[in-house]
Scaffold this motif. Structure first.
Motif, short mmCIF file in Angstrom:
data_model
loop_
_atom_site.label_atom_id
_atom_site.label_comp_id
_atom_site.label_asym_id
_atom_site.label_seq_id
_atom_site.Cartn_x
_atom_site.Cartn_y
_atom_site.Cartn_z
N UNK A 1 17.84 35.04 -20.14
CA UNK A 1 19.14 34.93 -19.47
C UNK A 1 19.07 33.80 -18.44
N UNK A 2 20.08 33.64 -17.67
CA UNK A 2 20.15 32.55 -16.71
C UNK A 2 19.13 32.62 -15.60
N UNK A 3 18.48 33.76 -15.40
CA UNK A 3 17.47 33.90 -14.34
C UNK A 3 16.06 33.74 -14.90
N UNK A 4 15.93 33.35 -16.15
CA UNK A 4 14.65 33.18 -16.82
C UNK A 4 13.93 34.50 -17.10
N UNK A 5 14.68 35.59 -17.14
CA UNK A 5 14.11 36.89 -17.50
C UNK A 5 14.24 37.07 -19.01
N UNK A 6 13.18 37.57 -19.66
CA UNK A 6 13.21 37.81 -21.09
C UNK A 6 14.11 39.01 -21.38
N UNK A 7 14.93 38.88 -22.42
CA UNK A 7 15.82 39.97 -22.81
C UNK A 7 15.78 40.14 -24.32
N UNK A 8 16.13 41.31 -24.78
CA UNK A 8 16.17 41.59 -26.22
C UNK A 8 17.53 41.27 -26.81
N UNK A 9 18.60 41.50 -26.07
CA UNK A 9 19.95 41.43 -26.63
C UNK A 9 20.87 40.57 -25.79
N UNK A 10 21.91 40.11 -26.48
CA UNK A 10 22.93 39.31 -25.81
C UNK A 10 24.28 39.75 -26.38
N UNK A 11 25.19 40.08 -25.50
CA UNK A 11 26.51 40.54 -25.90
C UNK A 11 27.49 39.39 -25.90
N UNK A 12 28.44 39.40 -26.83
CA UNK A 12 29.49 38.41 -26.85
C UNK A 12 29.26 37.27 -27.80
N UNK A 13 29.44 37.50 -29.08
CA UNK A 13 29.32 36.43 -30.07
C UNK A 13 30.64 35.69 -30.15
N UNK A 14 30.58 34.36 -30.15
CA UNK A 14 31.78 33.53 -30.17
C UNK A 14 32.33 33.34 -31.58
N UNK A 15 33.40 32.59 -31.66
CA UNK A 15 34.13 32.37 -32.91
C UNK A 15 33.43 31.34 -33.80
N UNK A 16 34.10 30.98 -34.88
CA UNK A 16 33.55 30.09 -35.91
C UNK A 16 33.20 28.71 -35.35
N UNK A 17 32.07 28.19 -35.86
CA UNK A 17 31.62 26.84 -35.52
C UNK A 17 30.64 26.38 -36.61
N UNK A 18 30.68 25.11 -36.95
CA UNK A 18 29.77 24.50 -37.93
C UNK A 18 29.69 25.28 -39.24
N UNK A 19 30.81 25.88 -39.65
CA UNK A 19 30.86 26.60 -40.91
C UNK A 19 30.48 28.07 -40.82
N UNK A 20 29.88 28.48 -39.72
CA UNK A 20 29.51 29.89 -39.53
C UNK A 20 30.68 30.64 -38.89
N UNK A 21 30.73 31.95 -39.10
CA UNK A 21 31.80 32.77 -38.54
C UNK A 21 31.60 33.11 -37.08
N UNK A 22 30.34 33.27 -36.66
CA UNK A 22 30.01 33.69 -35.30
C UNK A 22 28.94 32.78 -34.73
N UNK A 23 28.91 32.65 -33.41
CA UNK A 23 27.85 31.85 -32.78
C UNK A 23 27.65 32.31 -31.34
N UNK A 24 26.49 31.96 -30.78
CA UNK A 24 26.23 32.15 -29.36
C UNK A 24 25.08 31.24 -28.95
#
Length: 176
Positions: free
Chosen positions: A121-144
């Motif tokens: 994350x932004x504080x340099x802490x290791x994380x397993x998950x990230x919430x909030x996948x964005x919309x279509x980009x570069x041919x893919x349906x979801x991105x983050x």
């Protein structure tokens, strides 16, 4: 006499503080309801998911809408450089999936048989998950986007979970 006592008290404080100084962890792990520390994998990540991995099927380099990606075409990919040990990088994750909101990446090291979080994350802490996948980009349906880093060289299987279900496995090499 008073000077000697103050000197002894000061020396005692310095010695005590030195003995109890926290050890620096180069990979701090953040905890919350959706983030788990190493050794406490998210409950939906199973060791059995690693048993059927074909380690010869490494990620491919391919173009999608004229952008060079690395991954499994029409499934999942990332846009970013090859990882080097303990070197943070920025990746854009892309998924060819109709919907989803929670991305979890469990990185499995082939030789040690251990899981590590790869996301930061932004504080340099290791994380397993990230919430909030964005919309279509570069041919893919979801991105983050995310920051990524791994602690050991060698072969890694990145088990990609979308909304707590195994979606894909990306096989990468981390260089030392």
């Amino acid at each position: 006499m008073l000077e000697r006592r103050l000197s002894l008290i000061a020396a005692s404080c310095l010695l005590t503080a030195g003995c109890f100084e926290k050890e620096v962890n180069p990979r701090p792990v953040k905890t919350s309801s959706q983030v788990h520390v190493p050794g406490q994998l998210p409950s939906f990540v199973k060791l059995e998911h690693t048993k059927k991995i074909d380690w010869s099927k490494k990620v491919q380099h391919f173009a999608s809408e004229k952008v060079e990606l690395t991954g499994n075409p029409n499934k999942s990919a990332y846009l970013g450089p090859q990882l080097q040990v303990n070197q943070p990088e920025k990746w854009m994750w892309l998924f060819w999936k109709e919907s989803g909101s929670l991305m979890t990446i469990a990185a499995f090291h082939k030789n040690s048989g251990t899981f590590e979080p790869i996301l930061y994350d932004g504080t340099e802490a290791a994380i397993w998950s990230r919430n909030g996948l964005g919309s279509a980009i570069h041919g893919a349906n979801l991105h983050t986007p995310s920051n990524v880093m791994l602690p050991k060289a060698g072969e890694w299987a990145l088990l990609v979970y979308i909304d707590q279900k195994l979606f894909d496995v990306l096989l990468i090499d981390v260089i030392g």
